[in-house]
Design a protein around this motif. Sequence first.
Motif, mmCIF file in Angstrom:
data_model
loop_
_atom_site.group_PDB
_atom_site.id
_atom_site.type_symbol
_atom_site.label_atom_id
_atom_site.label_comp_id
_atom_site.label_asym_id
_atom_site.label_seq_id
_atom_site.Cartn_x
_atom_site.Cartn_y
_atom_site.Cartn_z
ATOM 1 N N ILE A 96 0.851 -1.188 0.000
ATOM 2 C CA ILE A 96 0.000 0.000 0.000
ATOM 3 C C ILE A 96 0.891 1.244 0.000
ATOM 4 O O ILE A 96 1.781 1.389 0.812
ATOM 5 C CB ILE A 96 -0.935 0.018 1.229
ATOM 6 C CG1 ILE A 96 -1.722 -1.287 1.347
ATOM 7 C CG2 ILE A 96 -1.851 1.231 1.191
ATOM 8 C CD1 ILE A 96 -2.593 -1.627 0.181
ATOM 9 N N GLY A 97 0.638 2.132 -0.951
ATOM 10 C CA GLY A 97 1.421 3.356 -1.076
ATOM 11 C C GLY A 97 2.660 3.206 -1.943
ATOM 12 O O GLY A 97 3.349 4.184 -2.231
ATOM 13 N N ASP A 126 -8.489 2.463 -9.181
ATOM 14 C CA ASP A 126 -9.285 2.500 -7.956
ATOM 15 C C ASP A 126 -10.514 3.362 -8.176
ATOM 16 O O ASP A 126 -10.417 4.485 -8.666
ATOM 17 C CB ASP A 126 -8.447 3.062 -6.800
ATOM 18 C CG ASP A 126 -9.098 2.814 -5.454
ATOM 19 O OD1 ASP A 126 -10.262 2.365 -5.414
ATOM 20 O OD2 ASP A 126 -8.441 3.069 -4.434
ATOM 21 N N ALA A 129 -10.528 6.896 -7.005
ATOM 22 C CA ALA A 129 -9.654 7.881 -7.658
ATOM 23 C C ALA A 129 -10.521 8.913 -8.382
ATOM 24 O O ALA A 129 -11.591 8.599 -8.882
ATOM 25 C CB ALA A 129 -8.733 7.188 -8.649
ATOM 26 N N SER A 142 0.345 4.776 -7.998
ATOM 27 C CA SER A 142 0.558 4.433 -6.600
ATOM 28 C C SER A 142 -0.525 3.445 -6.189
ATOM 29 O O SER A 142 -1.692 3.598 -6.558
ATOM 30 C CB SER A 142 0.478 5.691 -5.734
ATOM 31 O OG SER A 142 0.641 5.363 -4.383
ATOM 32 N N THR A 144 -3.269 1.865 -3.964
ATOM 33 C CA THR A 144 -4.161 2.326 -2.894
ATOM 34 C C THR A 144 -4.685 1.176 -2.048
ATOM 35 O O THR A 144 -4.928 1.334 -0.860
ATOM 36 C CB THR A 144 -5.358 3.105 -3.471
ATOM 37 O OG1 THR A 144 -6.044 2.279 -4.403
ATOM 38 C CG2 THR A 144 -4.899 4.392 -4.137
ATOM 39 N N ARG A 145 -4.853 0.012 -2.661
ATOM 40 C CA ARG A 145 -5.315 -1.166 -1.917
ATOM 41 C C ARG A 145 -5.054 -2.416 -2.734
ATOM 42 O O ARG A 145 -4.814 -2.336 -3.938
ATOM 43 C CB ARG A 145 -6.786 -1.053 -1.541
ATOM 44 C CG ARG A 145 -7.742 -1.007 -2.703
ATOM 45 C CD ARG A 145 -9.181 -0.690 -2.238
ATOM 46 N NE ARG A 145 -9.986 -0.248 -3.350
ATOM 47 C CZ ARG A 145 -10.923 -0.985 -3.935
ATOM 48 N NH1 ARG A 145 -11.176 -2.206 -3.495
ATOM 49 N NH2 ARG A 145 -11.610 -0.514 -4.962
ATOM 50 N N ARG A 154 -3.932 4.410 -8.432
ATOM 51 C CA ARG A 154 -4.345 5.744 -8.868
ATOM 52 C C ARG A 154 -3.110 6.424 -9.457
ATOM 53 O O ARG A 154 -1.983 6.023 -9.165
ATOM 54 C CB ARG A 154 -4.911 6.563 -7.719
ATOM 55 C CG ARG A 154 -3.896 6.856 -6.629
ATOM 56 C CD ARG A 154 -4.461 7.822 -5.601
ATOM 57 N NE ARG A 154 -3.531 8.022 -4.524
ATOM 58 C CZ ARG A 154 -2.453 8.791 -4.568
ATOM 59 N NH1 ARG A 154 -2.154 9.431 -5.669
ATOM 60 N NH2 ARG A 154 -1.666 8.920 -3.533
#
Length: 158
Positions: A96-97, A126, A129, A142, A144-145, A154
């Motif tokens: 994540i991230g 996502d 987004a 990046s 997000t999940r 996103r």
Amino acid sequence: MEAILQGVEQWAWIGWLVLIALFLVIEMLTLDFTFLMLALGSTIGLVADLTGLPLWAQVIIAAIAAVAFILVLRPPLLKRLHRGEDPTKSNVDALIGLNGVVLLEVTTLTGQVKLSNGDTWTARVDSAAPVVTSLAPGAPVSVTRIEGATAYVRSVHD
């Protein structure tokens, strides 16, 4: 009926020992300290039985003791147990991230990204987004999940 109740009260110590053993076995499987606290409460119930208190009083004392142990003793034990843990995220949490680059166009239905750790993931835009419905190959993204084997991404520029 009264003879049965007297028999139960006379042999209640065996019930307390069985509960203590059962709670300790469950504690060894869960390692959460909850069942250890219940075993300690049952030990207090056993002591109450050995002092000659009636069964109803034993149960009440054991329940109060177990609740007190859970509320007072368990939190510092858990804190001490987790004191030396490595705070570094691992597995899916570490993704994540994380940034990456789009390999195959990413839409709300399909796509593929290569993450900065070298992994290639099936990806989707996502839904949270902002209004982006697709990301072109080469676009920086990046994560997000993660859901199953799909990374939801996103645009880094959002």
